[in-house]
Every structure is written in structure tokens, then in C-alpha cells.
Design a protein around this motif. Structure first.
Motif, PDB file in Angstrom:
ATOM      1  N   GLY A  16      -2.009  33.382  27.138  1.00 48.83           N
ATOM      2  CA  GLY A  16      -3.225  34.176  27.306  1.00 48.83           C
ATOM      3  C   GLY A  16      -4.535  33.470  27.017  1.00 48.83           C
ATOM      4  N   TYR A  17      -4.495  32.183  26.705  1.00 51.28           N
ATOM      5  CA  TYR A  17      -5.768  31.527  26.331  1.00 51.28           C
ATOM      6  C   TYR A  17      -6.012  30.208  27.073  1.00 51.28           C
ATOM      7  CZ  TYR A  17      -6.288  35.093  22.870  1.00 51.28           C
ATOM      8  OH  TYR A  17      -6.451  36.315  22.275  1.00 51.28           O
ATOM      9  N   ASP A  18      -5.404  30.068  28.239  1.00 51.32           N
ATOM     10  CA  ASP A  18      -5.567  28.800  28.965  1.00 51.32           C
ATOM     11  C   ASP A  18      -7.037  28.532  29.300  1.00 51.32           C
ATOM     12  OD1 ASP A  18      -2.917  29.213  28.876  1.00 51.32           O
ATOM     13  OD2 ASP A  18      -2.519  28.951  31.013  1.00 51.32           O
ATOM     14  N   HIS A  19      -7.805  29.629  29.412  1.00 50.24           N
ATOM     15  CA  HIS A  19      -9.214  29.477  29.802  1.00 50.24           C
ATOM     16  C   HIS A  19     -10.084  29.040  28.609  1.00 50.24           C
ATOM     17  CE1 HIS A  19      -8.667  33.348  27.896  1.00 50.24           C
ATOM     18  NE2 HIS A  19      -9.942  33.270  27.551  1.00 50.24           N
ATOM     19  N   ALA A  20      -9.531  29.090  27.414  1.00 51.99           N
ATOM     20  CA  ALA A  20     -10.366  28.864  26.226  1.00 51.99           C
ATOM     21  C   ALA A  20     -10.142  27.484  25.631  1.00 51.99           C
ATOM     22  CB  ALA A  20     -10.072  29.950  25.192  1.00 51.99           C
ATOM     23  N   LEU A  21      -9.976  26.510  26.527  1.00 53.96           N
ATOM     24  CA  LEU A  21      -9.670  25.133  26.128  1.00 53.96           C
ATOM     25  C   LEU A  21     -10.607  24.187  26.874  1.00 53.96           C
ATOM     26  CD1 LEU A  21      -7.412  22.928  25.149  1.00 53.96           C
ATOM     27  CD2 LEU A  21      -6.540  23.253  27.454  1.00 53.96           C
ATOM     28  N   TRP A  22     -11.185  23.223  26.162  1.00 49.26           N
ATOM     29  CA  TRP A  22     -12.093  22.266  26.792  1.00 49.26           C
ATOM     30  C   TRP A  22     -11.596  20.871  26.466  1.00 49.26           C
ATOM     31  CZ3 TRP A  22     -13.290  26.758  24.316  1.00 49.26           C
ATOM     32  CH2 TRP A  22     -13.813  27.764  25.144  1.00 49.26           C
ATOM     33  N   GLU A  23     -11.358  20.098  27.529  1.00 49.86           N
ATOM     34  CA  GLU A  23     -10.559  18.882  27.341  1.00 49.86           C
ATOM     35  C   GLU A  23     -11.340  17.566  27.407  1.00 49.86           C
ATOM     36  OE1 GLU A  23      -6.662  18.721  29.040  1.00 49.86           O
ATOM     37  OE2 GLU A  23      -6.941  20.700  29.928  1.00 49.86           O
ATOM     38  N   THR A  24     -12.614  17.642  27.753  1.00 50.60           N
ATOM     39  CA  THR A  24     -13.370  16.385  27.805  1.00 50.60           C
ATOM     40  C   THR A  24     -14.674  16.576  27.035  1.00 50.60           C
ATOM     41  OG1 THR A  24     -14.568  17.081  29.779  1.00 50.60           O
ATOM     42  CG2 THR A  24     -12.527  15.842  30.142  1.00 50.60           C
ATOM     43  N   VAL A 150     -25.359  32.436  14.944  1.00 56.95           N
ATOM     44  CA  VAL A 150     -24.634  31.465  14.101  1.00 56.95           C
ATOM     45  C   VAL A 150     -23.385  31.008  14.849  1.00 56.95           C
ATOM     46  CG1 VAL A 150     -23.526  31.070  11.862  1.00 56.95           C
ATOM     47  CG2 VAL A 150     -25.395  32.742  12.060  1.00 56.95           C
ATOM     48  N   LEU A 151     -23.205  29.726  14.884  1.00 54.38           N
ATOM     49  CA  LEU A 151     -22.032  29.185  15.575  1.00 54.38           C
ATOM     50  C   LEU A 151     -21.267  28.306  14.587  1.00 54.38           C
ATOM     51  CD1 LEU A 151     -21.082  29.274  18.542  1.00 54.38           C
ATOM     52  CD2 LEU A 151     -22.181  27.068  18.855  1.00 54.38           C
ATOM     53  N   THR A 152     -19.985  28.589  14.421  1.00 49.45           N
ATOM     54  CA  THR A 152     -19.195  27.767  13.489  1.00 49.45           C
ATOM     55  C   THR A 152     -18.142  26.983  14.257  1.00 49.45           C
ATOM     56  OG1 THR A 152     -19.527  29.441  11.801  1.00 49.45           O
ATOM     57  CG2 THR A 152     -17.806  27.828  11.382  1.00 49.45           C
ATOM     58  N   VAL A 153     -18.233  25.671  14.118  1.00 48.58           N
ATOM     59  CA  VAL A 153     -17.266  24.779  14.775  1.00 48.58           C
ATOM     60  C   VAL A 153     -16.487  24.082  13.662  1.00 48.58           C
ATOM     61  CG1 VAL A 153     -16.994  22.833  16.350  1.00 48.58           C
ATOM     62  CG2 VAL A 153     -18.929  24.395  16.635  1.00 48.58           C
ATOM     63  N   TYR A 154     -15.174  24.086  13.777  1.00 49.00           N
ATOM     64  CA  TYR A 154     -14.363  23.489  12.722  1.00 49.00           C
ATOM     65  C   TYR A 154     -13.659  22.234  13.241  1.00 49.00           C
ATOM     66  CZ  TYR A 154     -11.377  22.895   8.753  1.00 49.00           C
ATOM     67  OH  TYR A 154     -10.787  22.347   7.645  1.00 49.00           O
ATOM     68  N   GLY A 155     -13.828  21.125  12.558  1.00 52.68           N
ATOM     69  CA  GLY A 155     -13.169  19.867  12.950  1.00 52.68           C
ATOM     70  C   GLY A 155     -11.881  19.698  12.160  1.00 52.68           C
ATOM     71  N   ASP A 156     -10.757  19.685  12.868  1.00 56.23           N
ATOM     72  CA  ASP A 156      -9.448  19.661  12.211  1.00 56.23           C
ATOM     73  C   ASP A 156      -8.728  18.344  12.519  1.00 56.23           C
ATOM     74  OD1 ASP A 156      -7.587  20.846  10.597  1.00 56.23           O
ATOM     75  OD2 ASP A 156      -7.010  22.424  11.994  1.00 56.23           O
ATOM     76  N   TYR A 210     -15.162  27.917  17.235  1.00 58.89           N
ATOM     77  CA  TYR A 210     -14.442  26.886  17.999  1.00 58.89           C
ATOM     78  C   TYR A 210     -13.694  25.976  17.040  1.00 58.89           C
ATOM     79  CZ  TYR A 210     -17.518  28.101  21.879  1.00 58.89           C
ATOM     80  OH  TYR A 210     -18.184  28.770  22.860  1.00 58.89           O
ATOM     81  N   LEU A 211     -12.568  25.483  17.503  1.00 54.78           N
ATOM     82  CA  LEU A 211     -11.852  24.476  16.732  1.00 54.78           C
ATOM     83  C   LEU A 211     -11.852  23.173  17.525  1.00 54.78           C
ATOM     84  CD1 LEU A 211      -9.392  24.395  14.230  1.00 54.78           C
ATOM     85  CD2 LEU A 211      -8.385  23.404  16.273  1.00 54.78           C
ATOM     86  N   LEU A 212     -12.332  22.111  16.884  1.00 53.66           N
ATOM     87  CA  LEU A 212     -12.243  20.786  17.497  1.00 53.66           C
ATOM     88  C   LEU A 212     -10.990  20.125  16.939  1.00 53.66           C
ATOM     89  CD1 LEU A 212     -15.882  19.385  17.180  1.00 53.66           C
ATOM     90  CD2 LEU A 212     -14.630  19.757  19.319  1.00 53.66           C
ATOM     91  N   ALA A 213     -10.051  19.813  17.814  1.00 53.94           N
ATOM     92  CA  ALA A 213      -8.813  19.155  17.371  1.00 53.94           C
ATOM     93  C   ALA A 213      -9.056  17.649  17.481  1.00 53.94           C
ATOM     94  CB  ALA A 213      -7.652  19.599  18.241  1.00 53.94           C
ATOM     95  N   LEU A 214      -9.189  16.985  16.320  1.00 51.27           N
ATOM     96  CA  LEU A 214      -9.641  15.591  16.321  1.00 51.27           C
ATOM     97  C   LEU A 214      -8.581  14.614  15.849  1.00 51.27           C
ATOM     98  CD1 LEU A 214     -13.224  16.310  14.959  1.00 51.27           C
ATOM     99  CD2 LEU A 214     -12.549  15.864  17.315  1.00 51.27           C
ATOM    100  N   GLN A 218      -9.177   9.342  20.500  1.00 50.05           N
ATOM    101  CA  GLN A 218      -9.564   9.050  21.890  1.00 50.05           C
ATOM    102  C   GLN A 218      -9.596  10.296  22.759  1.00 50.05           C
ATOM    103  OE1 GLN A 218     -10.714   6.258  22.090  1.00 50.05           O
ATOM    104  NE2 GLN A 218      -9.705   5.422  20.268  1.00 50.05           N
ATOM    105  N   LYS A 219      -8.978  11.354  22.283  1.00 51.56           N
ATOM    106  CA  LYS A 219      -8.877  12.532  23.148  1.00 51.56           C
ATOM    107  C   LYS A 219      -9.177  13.814  22.361  1.00 51.56           C
ATOM    108  CE  LYS A 219      -6.880  14.358  27.181  1.00 51.56           C
ATOM    109  NZ  LYS A 219      -8.006  15.257  27.305  1.00 51.56           N
ATOM    110  N   PRO A 220     -10.444  14.000  21.991  1.00 51.37           N
ATOM    111  CA  PRO A 220     -10.782  15.237  21.287  1.00 51.37           C
ATOM    112  C   PRO A 220     -10.646  16.434  22.217  1.00 51.37           C
ATOM    113  CG  PRO A 220     -12.767  13.978  21.796  1.00 51.37           C
ATOM    114  CD  PRO A 220     -11.604  13.128  22.211  1.00 51.37           C
ATOM    115  N   LEU A 221     -10.203  17.548  21.647  1.00 49.30           N
ATOM    116  CA  LEU A 221     -10.054  18.769  22.443  1.00 49.30           C
ATOM    117  C   LEU A 221     -10.756  19.890  21.697  1.00 49.30           C
ATOM    118  CD1 LEU A 221      -6.198  18.614  23.078  1.00 49.30           C
ATOM    119  CD2 LEU A 221      -7.967  18.215  24.788  1.00 49.30           C
TER     120      LEU A 221
END
Ligand SMILES: O=P(O)(O)OC[C@H]1O[C@@H](O)[C@@H](O)[C@@H](O)[C@@H]1O
Length: 586
Positions: A16-24, A150-156, A210-214, A218-221
Motif C-alpha cells: 500500500g505504500y509504493d507511491h511513498a518512496l523516493w529513490e534518487t 514543521v517538517l521532520t526528516v529522520y536519518g536512519d 520522512y525517513l531517510l534510509a542512509l 551510495q544509494k540513499p532512499l
């Protein structure tokens, strides 16, 4: 073994969340830029992440004033003074820091920064606050703004990746120590930084945008907060596997390489962690893309659903069971060692329970065995004296003091803390243990150095204070080796309790079957490993989750709330054996 199908990249499907992913980076930039109402942008980053989180976000808000969370920290000297008792001079272990990051912040610096933030916002300039602790600093200002501003972005990032970065020279967050040994860096992470960071992560999980998967530099998502939360919630609805990782070591062997198809770059593989949520990560799969996040995120977000009510009441949001693999096939003996008693680990390291262990023998060569317990009638002072002398002479007669027990496939050796032990060369061990894993007092390391040519730290004094001298040959034989009790037996199913010892809180059952086995979590988490058979089908009798194939030697976590599951041999006429662990219920 040609037909081993061990999956090195198991995934957890998220619907249900394929649209909520940013790959570049470009897609991330566009998505963040679309948040035109955002005025205060908080970029909280797990320690180990450097400016990459900021870089990805900052380009979306080119007019923003950027504030580094470090500006609110106490000065170095003050931080060191607070943390020194937790770092200690020991090379491996510190004392658990139970405080909060707020303790390391300067309240007046924080107040000044908050005034700066307010001034910028008044002048209609957006503000980015970034780094470890950014959310703490920004929080009072965030409360004064409408939600959409307010926007909260989390780097994991996974702990294993943090460890790789330490090895490549990354310093700890609170220390300028790029040259320090990896063990000491790990200690600062384990006892201090990761504890602080997990608290902040847990606070932000319910609300981050948002969650930044770090983990992959080389390939942050990036995924939306909702996609992240849905991923964690869906993960605990079915049994799941984590991403195993493999590490070479001085005693490492060749079995895992051969059976799991690992790369030939490393000289050997000693450890595999495949069953330690605190360390492993999971791959959340959105559409066709895998997003790697620490498995600990699941524990923090859903402790009750994962662990069960009783375990949660007992352990809090901590996963108590550890499955890992130790490979000495074609390798060497582990260090002769002992783990602290509960009393000792509480008092010295601020832990709440100790490193009770067990070795389930997945495979063994002809000379494989386990050193376990002291010999009858030995003189403890003499043994400690000889161990100390061995540090000078380079020789210790282990056979004089410690029992050696030959090991065969499917033997189970129980190792309550305080028992002298180690696996010998030529064993493939599935460790089923309590989660703590760095509380090993090496007594004797067989006069060798580690892979970098340095002697490994020895802790004879600590060891001496913890060895239970009454655990001698006859006691060990009667209490710790193959204490198998048959609970059920028919033509094609046998259920046996194989441990652990009554001093340890884990119970293990072995199911040997040529037909489907119906299992129940009884409302508390279980962990299992397919210890025999090429493959098995893992199914839900109620169709609550999709069936999946499990392979030889893979470890699976079954969340408490799954309740019932079924394992069925996947190959005709090939029976399976499954070892299932759970916290013993009173
Ligand atoms: O001290 P070495 O030889 O590295 O052995 C260390 C290993 O020993 C085992 O008994 C367990 O305690 C493992 O968790 C540990 O990693």
C-alpha cells in the motif's frame, strides 16, 4: 553442500505504500520541495550519519538558515566529564548510560538557538536544524507553529554500517578518535551513543514526516513517515527474517562461506549475526525496492506486538533472545572464556540481565568439541596463576583444567553465565543465547593474535571473580550436555525440550518431523532455526500471512501477535528439524 538455499537478503513486503518512496537525490529533492508550507525543517540524524542527511534536505530549501545541533552541546570538556564514568578504561566494556541527550546540552545555548529560530521564522526565512539532537532543540519552536509548517526528516542507519564506518576511520559522535581501535569505538556506541539515539528515535517514530534510509551511502532512499510506520506495523504481523551479516575473525572457518555462498574476499567467516535485532537490519520492500532499516526500529515501535505482553512487562522494549552463528570449521578454537554472573553484570556495566548462552551444534568435524566446565578437584588458585603466567610464557595447559567434550551434529551444550567454556575448532555452532554479546572475559587466547596481528584483550581478573568452580565434569555432564526431555513422540513427529539450563531464562524445543507441525507463540515471541532439512514451508493456518519458504540454517522471528503458524517439509521424503526458542514462561 550444493543445495543450500540460505537467503542472504530476505525481505518484508509492505503493502500500500509504493507511491511513498523516493529513490534518487533528485526525486527526494522534488518531494521535499513540494512541501512549500514548511518553515521549520528538523533533520534528526542517528550518530554515524554525517552531513549526507543535511545535504539531501538542504537543496530543497535553498533560502533556509542552517543550524547544527552541535551548537547546542556542552563544551567537550563538560561532555567528557559526564561520560567518563561510562566509558571507563576497559578496552571492551563500559557502563550503560541511562541518561538522555538533553544532559549533554547547554540549556543557555539551546535557548539562544531557539531565539535565533524564532527570529528567522518571523522574518519569513525557513530554518533547518540538523544533526543528532536537532529534534530536542527545535521542539519548543515546533510547538509554536501550525503542524504543516514543521517538517521532520529522520536519518536512519544500521549498526553494522556504523561499525563499517568506524573501521574506515569514522570517529564516534562525541569523541575525536578516528585512530582509536574499533573495539573502543564500538564500546562508546554500544554503552552511550546508541542508547541515547534510540530514545530520540522512539520519540520521533510516531510523528516523523520522512525517513531517510542512509545505510547505503551510495544509494540513499526516502520513504514517507506513514510508509515507514506501515512497514514496521506490517513486519510484526507475520514471521520475518532479518538481514544476516558475516564477519571474519582469528578463529573463523569456511563452513558458512561454502554453505551460504559468501564472497571469497575474506580469509574466513567467524560470526554471523542472524537473530540480533539490536544489530541486524530488515529490508522493507515497497514495490520492487528494498529499504534497509535497523530491526531495532521494529522493537522500539511495536514492543508489545513483537515480544508479547509478558516479555514486554519483563524486558521493556528490548529483544531478549539472540541467535547467531559461530563457524570454526577449518578454523581455530574460540578463546577460553567465561561470562559475568547477573550480579556482576548489573553492578559493573549497568546491564539488566547477563550473557547466558548455549551452543547448538549445526555441524561438526571429527575433532570438533566444546570445552566446558572445570575438571574435578582442580586448584582454582593454581589455574588462575597459570592463566596469568601464560600471558608471559605463551603456554597454558587447558587440558589440565578444563573438560573437553566431543561434539556431534544436534548436540546442545548449555552455558549458564559463570561456566568456563569455548567451542573448539571444527564446529559450526548455532548460538541460542540471551542478547548481551560483548561480555566475554577471555581467559586464554591460545597464544595468538587477531587478524591485524594484535593480541586480543584478556580479562583474567574479571574472569576469576565469575568462574563457578563447582561446575566440574560430573556437574556439567548431568546438567549442561544434551539435557533432552521428550515431550511428545509419534511416528512422524517428535517434540523435545533441549534446554536451556534452569538458571537461564530461555527454553528451546526441537521439533523433528516428516509432516506439518502446528506451532503457537502462546502470546510471546519465538525465534526458530531450521537445523535440518533443505527447506520448509512456513504458513498461517488461518491465512493471516502469505506462505514462504524457509531454508536450512535460516533464523526466523515469530512476533508474539502471530499466535499460530505451521511448518511443513518442503521436499518430499525429507524430514525437518526446527529449533524453537522462547522466554520460559512461569
Ligand atoms: O572471544 P572469542 O574467541 O572471539 O569468542 C567470542 C564468542 O564466544 C562465544 O562463546 C559467544 O560468547 C560469542 O558471543 C562470542 O562472540
Amino acid at each position: 553442500m550444493s543445495d543450500c538455499r540460505y537467503d542472504l537478503s530476505p525481505t518484508i513486503k509492505v503493502d500500500g505504500y509504493d507511491h511513498a518512496l523516493w529513490e534518487t537525490p533528485q526525486a527526494i529533492l522534488e518531494e521535499l520541495s513540494s512541501r512549500t508550507q514548511a518553515r521549520l525543517i528538523v533533520v534528526e540524524a542517528y550518530p554515524g550519519i554525517s552531513s549526507e542527511a543535511l545535504d539531501l534536505v538542504a537543496s530543497a530549501f535553498p533560502d533556509a538558515t542552517v543550524i547544527d545541533a552541535r551548537d547546542a552541546y556542552l563544551d567537550q570538556e563538560a561532555i567528557q566529564a559526564i561520560l567518563a564514568p561510562h566509558v571507563t578504561s576497559d578496552s571492551v566494556r563500559g557502563v550503560m548510560y541511562r541518561g538522555a541527550l538533553q544532559d549533554l546540552m547547554d540549556t543557555s545555548a539551546q535557548a539562544r538557538i531557539q531565539e535565533d529560530i524564532r527570529r528567522c521564522l518571523k522574518a519569513h526565512r525557513p530554518v533547518i536544524v540538523w544533526g543528532f539532537g536537532a529534534s530536542l532543540i527545535a521542539e519548543p519552536c515546533a510547538r509554536e507553529l501550525p503542524e504543516e509548517q514543521v517538517l521532520t526528516v529522520y536519518g536512519d542507519i544500521s549498526r553494522w554500517e556504523i561499525q563499517q564506518r568506524y573501521r574506515q576511520g569514522m570517529p564516534n559522535h562525541f569523541w575525536d578518535n578516528p585512530q582509536e581501535s574499533n573495539t573502543r569505538k564500538f564500546k562508546r556506541g554500544y554503552f552511550i551513543e546508541w542508547r541515547l539515539a534510540d530514545k530520540i528515535k522512539r520519540q520521533l517514530q510516531p510523528s516523523l514526516d520522512y525517513l531517510l534510509a542512509l545505510t547505503h551511502r551510495q544509494k540513499p532512499l526516502m520513504i514517507s513517515g506513514d510508509a515507514y510506520r506501515a512497514g514496521l506495523a506490517q513486519a510484526v504481523r507475520s514471521p520475518f527474517r532479518m538481514v544476516p551479516y558475516f564477519d571474519p575473525g582469528v578463529w573463523g572457518g569456511q563452513w558458512m562461506r561454502e554453505h551460504f555462498g559468501l564472497s571469497s574476499e575474506a580469509p574466513n567467516y567467524a560470526w554471523s549475526f542472524d537473530g540480533v535485532p539490536e544489530e541486524n537490519s530488515v529490508l522493507l520492500r515497497y514495490g520492487t525496492t528494498n529499504v534497509e532499516v535497523p530491526a531495532q526500529d521494529i522493537v522500539l515501535a511495536h514492543p508489545k506486538e513483537l515480544l508479547g505482553t509478558r516479555n514486554y512487562a519483563r524486558f521493556g522494549a528490548e529483544f531478549p533472545i539472540r541467535f547467531d552463528l559461530l563457524d570454526t570449521m577449518g578454523g581455530q578454537n574460540l578463546s577460553l572464556q567465561v561470562h559475568p554472573t547477573t550480579d556482576y553484570i548489573i553492578n559493573h556495566y549497568g546491564m539488566t540481565y547477563t550473557q547466558d548462552e548455549s551452543y547448538y551444534i549445526l555441524d561438526a568435524g571429527q575433532n570438533g568439541g566444546v570445552y566446558l566446565g572445570v575438571k574435578e578437584g582442580i586448584d582454582s588458585d593454581q589455574m588462575i596463576g597459570d592463566l596469568k603466567e601464560a600471558q608471559v610464557t605463551g603456554s597454558f595447559d587447558a587440558a589440565k583444567y578444563v573438560n573437553f567434550w566431543p561434539a556431534a551434529k544436534h548436540d546442545h551444550f548449555l552455558i549458564p553465565a559463570g561456566t568456563v567454556h569455548c567451542s573448539s575448532a571444527d564446529c559450526m555452532v548455532l548460538e541460542v543465547s540471551a542478547t548481551p554479546y560483548i561480555f566475554t572475559y577471555k581467559l586464554w587466547d591460545w597464544d595468538r593474535t587477531d587478524l591485524d596481528g594484535n593480541p586480543r584483550p584478556i580479562h583474567i581478573e574479571d574472569g576469576a571473580r565469575n568462574i563457578q568452580w563447582d561446575r566440574d565434569a560430573s556437574w556439567v555432564k548431568g546438567h549442561l550436555i544434551n539435557q533432552v526431555e521428550t515431550l511428545y513422540d509419534d511416528e512422524d513427529l517428535k517434540v523435545e525440550k533441549t534446554g536451556l539450563h534452569e538458571l537461564e531464562f530461555i527454553e528451546t524445543r526441537r521439533y523433528s518431523s516428516s509432516r506439518a507441525i502446528d506451532l503457537s507463540t502462546q502470546g510471546e515471541v519465538q525465534v526458530f532455526n531450521l537445523v535440518e532439512g533443505t527447506a520448509a514451508w512456513l504458513e498461517s493456518p488461518q491465512g493471516a500471512f502469505e506462505p514462504r519458504e524457509i531454508h536450512y540454517a535460516e533464523t526466523v522471528i515469530v512476533p508474539a501477535q502471530v499466535q499460530s503458524y505451521r511448518l511443513r517439509p518442503a521436499i518430499d521424503d525429507e524430514p525437518i528439524k526446527v529449533l524453537v526458542a522462547q522466554v520460559r514462561q512461569a
